[in-house]
Motif scaffolding. Structure first.
Motif, mmCIF file in Angstrom:
data_model
loop_
_atom_site.group_PDB
_atom_site.id
_atom_site.type_symbol
_atom_site.label_atom_id
_atom_site.label_comp_id
_atom_site.label_asym_id
_atom_site.label_seq_id
_atom_site.Cartn_x
_atom_site.Cartn_y
_atom_site.Cartn_z
ATOM 1 N N LEU A 75 -4.350 4.499 20.430
ATOM 2 C CA LEU A 75 -4.078 4.020 21.787
ATOM 3 C C LEU A 75 -3.216 2.773 21.696
ATOM 4 N N PHE A 76 -3.520 1.785 22.492
ATOM 5 C CA PHE A 76 -2.746 0.542 22.490
ATOM 6 C C PHE A 76 -3.249 -0.426 21.444
ATOM 7 N N LEU A 77 -4.337 -0.078 20.769
ATOM 8 C CA LEU A 77 -4.947 -1.014 19.832
ATOM 9 C C LEU A 77 -4.290 -0.926 18.469
ATOM 10 N N ASP A 78 -4.006 -2.069 17.887
ATOM 11 C CA ASP A 78 -3.631 -2.083 16.482
ATOM 12 C C ASP A 78 -4.922 -2.289 15.720
ATOM 13 N N LEU A 79 -5.652 -1.174 15.550
ATOM 14 C CA LEU A 79 -7.009 -1.289 15.032
ATOM 15 C C LEU A 79 -7.050 -1.698 13.579
ATOM 16 N N ALA A 80 -6.091 -1.192 12.847
ATOM 17 C CA ALA A 80 -6.296 -1.229 11.411
ATOM 18 C C ALA A 80 -5.567 -2.351 10.695
ATOM 19 N N ASN A 81 -4.324 -2.597 11.044
ATOM 20 C CA ASN A 81 -3.527 -3.437 10.144
ATOM 21 C C ASN A 81 -3.404 -4.889 10.613
ATOM 22 N N ARG A 82 -3.543 -5.791 9.647
ATOM 23 C CA ARG A 82 -3.633 -7.231 9.905
ATOM 24 C C ARG A 82 -2.810 -7.990 8.875
ATOM 25 N N PRO A 83 -2.363 -9.213 9.248
ATOM 26 C CA PRO A 83 -1.773 -10.078 8.216
ATOM 27 C C PRO A 83 -2.861 -10.534 7.234
ATOM 28 N N ILE A 84 -2.529 -10.597 5.982
ATOM 29 C CA ILE A 84 -3.493 -11.055 4.966
ATOM 30 C C ILE A 84 -2.783 -11.955 3.960
ATOM 31 N N ARG A 85 -3.576 -12.660 3.141
ATOM 32 C CA ARG A 85 -3.001 -13.475 2.064
ATOM 33 C C ARG A 85 -2.749 -12.606 0.842
ATOM 34 N N ARG A 86 -1.668 -12.882 0.138
ATOM 35 C CA ARG A 86 -1.350 -12.106 -1.075
ATOM 36 C C ARG A 86 -2.382 -12.412 -2.165
ATOM 37 N N TRP A 87 -2.986 -11.363 -2.676
ATOM 38 C CA TRP A 87 -4.105 -11.537 -3.609
ATOM 39 C C TRP A 87 -4.320 -10.224 -4.346
ATOM 40 N N ALA A 88 -5.153 -10.235 -5.355
ATOM 41 C CA ALA A 88 -5.407 -9.034 -6.167
ATOM 42 C C ALA A 88 -6.413 -8.125 -5.460
ATOM 43 N N GLY A 89 -6.064 -7.668 -4.251
ATOM 44 C CA GLY A 89 -6.935 -6.814 -3.448
ATOM 45 C C GLY A 89 -7.109 -5.432 -4.069
ATOM 46 N N VAL A 90 -7.976 -4.648 -3.478
ATOM 47 C CA VAL A 90 -8.485 -3.438 -4.153
ATOM 48 C C VAL A 90 -7.650 -2.187 -3.921
ATOM 49 N N LEU A 91 -6.880 -2.158 -2.828
ATOM 50 C CA LEU A 91 -6.108 -0.945 -2.528
ATOM 51 C C LEU A 91 -4.621 -1.247 -2.620
ATOM 52 N N ASP A 92 -3.900 -0.362 -3.278
ATOM 53 C CA ASP A 92 -2.439 -0.519 -3.367
ATOM 54 C C ASP A 92 -1.791 0.695 -2.733
ATOM 55 N N ARG A 93 -0.631 0.479 -2.135
ATOM 56 C CA ARG A 93 0.198 1.591 -1.697
ATOM 57 C C ARG A 93 1.532 1.417 -2.414
ATOM 58 N N VAL A 94 1.782 2.284 -3.376
ATOM 59 C CA VAL A 94 3.017 2.196 -4.157
ATOM 60 C C VAL A 94 4.069 3.012 -3.412
ATOM 61 N N GLN A 95 5.103 2.348 -2.959
ATOM 62 C CA GLN A 95 6.055 2.991 -2.062
ATOM 63 C C GLN A 95 7.277 3.512 -2.818
ATOM 64 N N PHE A 96 7.483 4.810 -2.729
ATOM 65 C CA PHE A 96 8.709 5.432 -3.222
ATOM 66 C C PHE A 96 9.467 5.950 -1.995
ATOM 67 N N PRO A 97 10.750 6.292 -2.140
ATOM 68 C CA PRO A 97 11.439 6.863 -0.980
ATOM 69 C C PRO A 97 10.726 8.145 -0.528
ATOM 70 N N GLY A 98 10.272 8.190 0.715
ATOM 71 C CA GLY A 98 9.661 9.401 1.243
ATOM 72 C C GLY A 98 8.220 9.640 0.851
ATOM 73 N N MET A 99 7.616 8.761 0.058
ATOM 74 C CA MET A 99 6.229 8.996 -0.369
ATOM 75 C C MET A 99 5.545 7.677 -0.737
ATOM 76 N N GLY A 100 4.498 7.354 -0.025
ATOM 77 C CA GLY A 100 3.662 6.213 -0.388
ATOM 78 C C GLY A 100 2.422 6.725 -1.084
ATOM 79 N N VAL A 101 2.116 6.180 -2.251
ATOM 80 C CA VAL A 101 0.974 6.665 -3.025
ATOM 81 C C VAL A 101 -0.122 5.591 -3.025
ATOM 82 N N TYR A 102 -1.278 5.941 -2.455
ATOM 83 C CA TYR A 102 -2.420 5.016 -2.448
ATOM 84 C C TYR A 102 -3.166 5.118 -3.765
ATOM 85 N N VAL A 103 -3.472 3.955 -4.349
ATOM 86 C CA VAL A 103 -4.269 3.915 -5.581
ATOM 87 C C VAL A 103 -5.230 2.727 -5.531
ATOM 88 N N GLY A 104 -6.323 2.833 -6.257
ATOM 89 C CA GLY A 104 -7.279 1.735 -6.367
ATOM 90 C C GLY A 104 -6.843 0.769 -7.451
#
Ligand code: FAD
Length: 496
Positions: A75-104
């Protein structure tokens, strides 16, 4: 310390790596596990180790300024995504052209972030994917062993049928049934005993408290609690977190690696040189393939097979979102752990019913479809940027989208419903530009022999999802675990 020698090094700490580390430790082999992510053991200021999906902070993502959850908004809510501080967080999204790969990222790899669905593949499909692997042995020995070691359990059906928290799944089942499709319950490594206690208020909420994707504080039997804890318990295995392996070279008797140790803020602490007799690559499809490709292309391991980088696929992953009728709500209480899938035997699709744990009624049904797409991508190495590239086009995802759309078009037609175009960004109902199940790059029996030994390089092994040629038809971690068990048993018997 510079110049340290250990009998065995394991790179990464996901499924393949964890299995190898435990079995090496039990065999008395001194083993060092190098993992680029942190050890997820110390609580933050809120007393929790992981943050939840509704209030993500620096713990959520690997060195980002903003979270990149797959569901962008509802809907109108930006439920999920927020600004955060750069840190060694647990989820990565490795971005290639046309494909983002989520990894732990962390000690435990994908087991920290994933949905815990523990599914043994259909045997006929397994035999197609791995024609040289003894399927009798896999299905009688290694799959059962993996299921036991991972503590796979099933949701008690009476509880599933009654709880508010799976109303969203039962609704999707009803809607699919009207179109003539059946469903199946999927086993999981999340303890349903714990989940039921969460509902009764007897245990702290995790799955029922919008936790998954950025880690589960309770309930999930992840690798750090299972295989890796047991490995350390042998007294022969040490885990070094925040150590990223960047280079592999050969020595007179084995291998040398370079590892960069960082702080959680990303500051370089030290660059270390270590040597070993046996080197196990368990850095995942992306990580292990990158190390091998770089080694071949820079001349460190020049005789690596031509097939390194080939055979990559996203396991036919596509996500889709449908809109439900107002008189058929999904429920605002949703368990974050998926347990039900729609099956389409004709199109070869399983559409797993994913939660939208927004805490409000959204009328959205979300699906992670696993389709049997024969298209494969390939990794290449860009020496100027010292970077892994993925050759994969959106057009290659088309068979996956067509299969999922064929199924969900019928579900919509039978219920007078439509797709949702506000969920993934870009105004599309099918998300074919990211995946959770990267597979391939160092395929079994091509880059390696039939047991994960890299061709041309004795005592160098691939243990992880890189071995799987692009598609399994079901969620991959039980297969990666079982295959790693099979391979390390042979390697321990013959090579050590
Ligand atoms: P990984 O688990 O990816 O582990 C690789 C590890 O190596 C990582 O910890 C990484 O940080 C580390 N590493 C990488 N490069 C280096 C390096 N150079 N040096 C040191 N360390 C390195 N599968 C299922 O079966 N069921 C599910 O329900 C499910 N849900 C998922 C949900 C999400 C959000 C995601 C992202 C994945 C999901 N998966 C699921 C997929 C599953 O988690 C992966 O298939 C699995 O983790 C792959 O195991 P692996 O051993 O190949 O490597």
């Amino acid at each position: 310390a510079a110049g340290t020698h250990v009998p065995a090094i394991v790179v990464g700490s996901g499924y393949g790596a964890a299995v190898s580390a435990l079995r090496l430790g039990q065999a008395g082999v001194g083993t060092l596990v190098l993992e680029m992510g942190r050890a997820w053991t110390t609580p933050g200021p809120d007393g929790k180790v992981f943050c939840d999906m509704l209030n993500p902070d620096r713990r959520s993502m690997w060195f980002r300024d903003r979270t990149e959850a797959p569901v962008d908004g509802v809907l109108f809510l930006d439920l999920a995504n927020r600004p955060i501080r750069r840190w060694a967080g647990v989820l990565d999204r490795v971005q290639f052209p046309g494909m983002g790969v989520y990894v732990g990222r962390g000690v435990g790899g994908g087991s920290l972030v994933n949905g815990g669905m523990a599914v043994v593949p259909d045997r006929a499909y397994f035999e197609q994917v791995f024609p040289t692997v003894d399927a009798d042995e896999m299905y009688s020995t290694w799959f059962p062993l993996a299921n036991r070691a991972l503590r796979v359990n099933s949701i008690p059906e009476p509880w599933f049928e009654g709880t508010d928290h799976y109303r969203y799944a039962r609704l999707s089942r009803t809607l699919a049934g009207r179109a003539g499709y059946g469903t199946r319950l999927l086993p999981n490594v999340y303890s349903f005993e714990h989940m039921m206690r969460e509902e009764r208020g007897e245990a702290p909420k995790s799955a029922l408290g919008t936790e998954v994707l950025y880690g589960n504080n309770h309930g999930k039997f992840s690798l750090d609690k299972g295989y890796l804890a047991q490995a350390v318990g042998t007294g022969n295995v040490t885990i070094a977190p925040l150590h990223r392996v960047t280079r592999v070279t050969r020595t007179a008797t084995g291998y040398a690696i370079t590892a960069r140790q960082i702080t959680e803020d990303g500051t370089l602490v030290a660059e270390k040189q270590l040597t070993c007799d046996h080197l196990f690559l368990g850095a995942g499809s992306l990580g292990s393939t990158e190390l091998l490709l770089r080694a071949r292309e820079t001349g460190d391991l020049p005789d690596l097979p031509d097939e390194v980088g080939e055979g990559w696929g996203p396991n036919g992953n596509v996500m889709a979102a449908r809109n439900n009728n107002l008189h058929e709500p999904t429920g605002f209480k949703q368990s974050a752990i998926p347990v039900l899938a729609i099956t389409d035997p004709v199109r070869d699709v399983i559409a797993e019913i994913a939660p939208v744990p927004a805490g409000i009624e959204t009328y959205v049904s979300l699906y992670l479809a696993i389709t049997r797409n024969p298209n494969r991508g390939r990794f290449t190495y860009d020496p100027a940027a010292d970077r892994l590239d993925l050759q994969w086009t959106r057009a290659q995802a088309a068979p996956s989208v067509a299969a999922a759309k064929g199924l969900l078009d019928e579900v919509n037609a039978a219920n007078g419903t439509t797709y949702r175009y506000d969920v993934f960004g870009g105004g599309k109902a099918f998300a074919d530009d990211f995946c959770y199940h990267p597979l391939g790059g160092a395929v079994l029996d091509r880059v390696t022999d039939g047991h994960g030994r890299v061709r041309g390089y004795p005592n160098l092994y691939v243990t992880d999802g890189a071995l799987v040629p692009g598609s399994l038809g079901v969620n991959p971690f039980v297969t990666i675990t079982a295959l790693a068990e099979r391979n390390i048993a042979r390697v321990l018997a013959d090579d050590l």
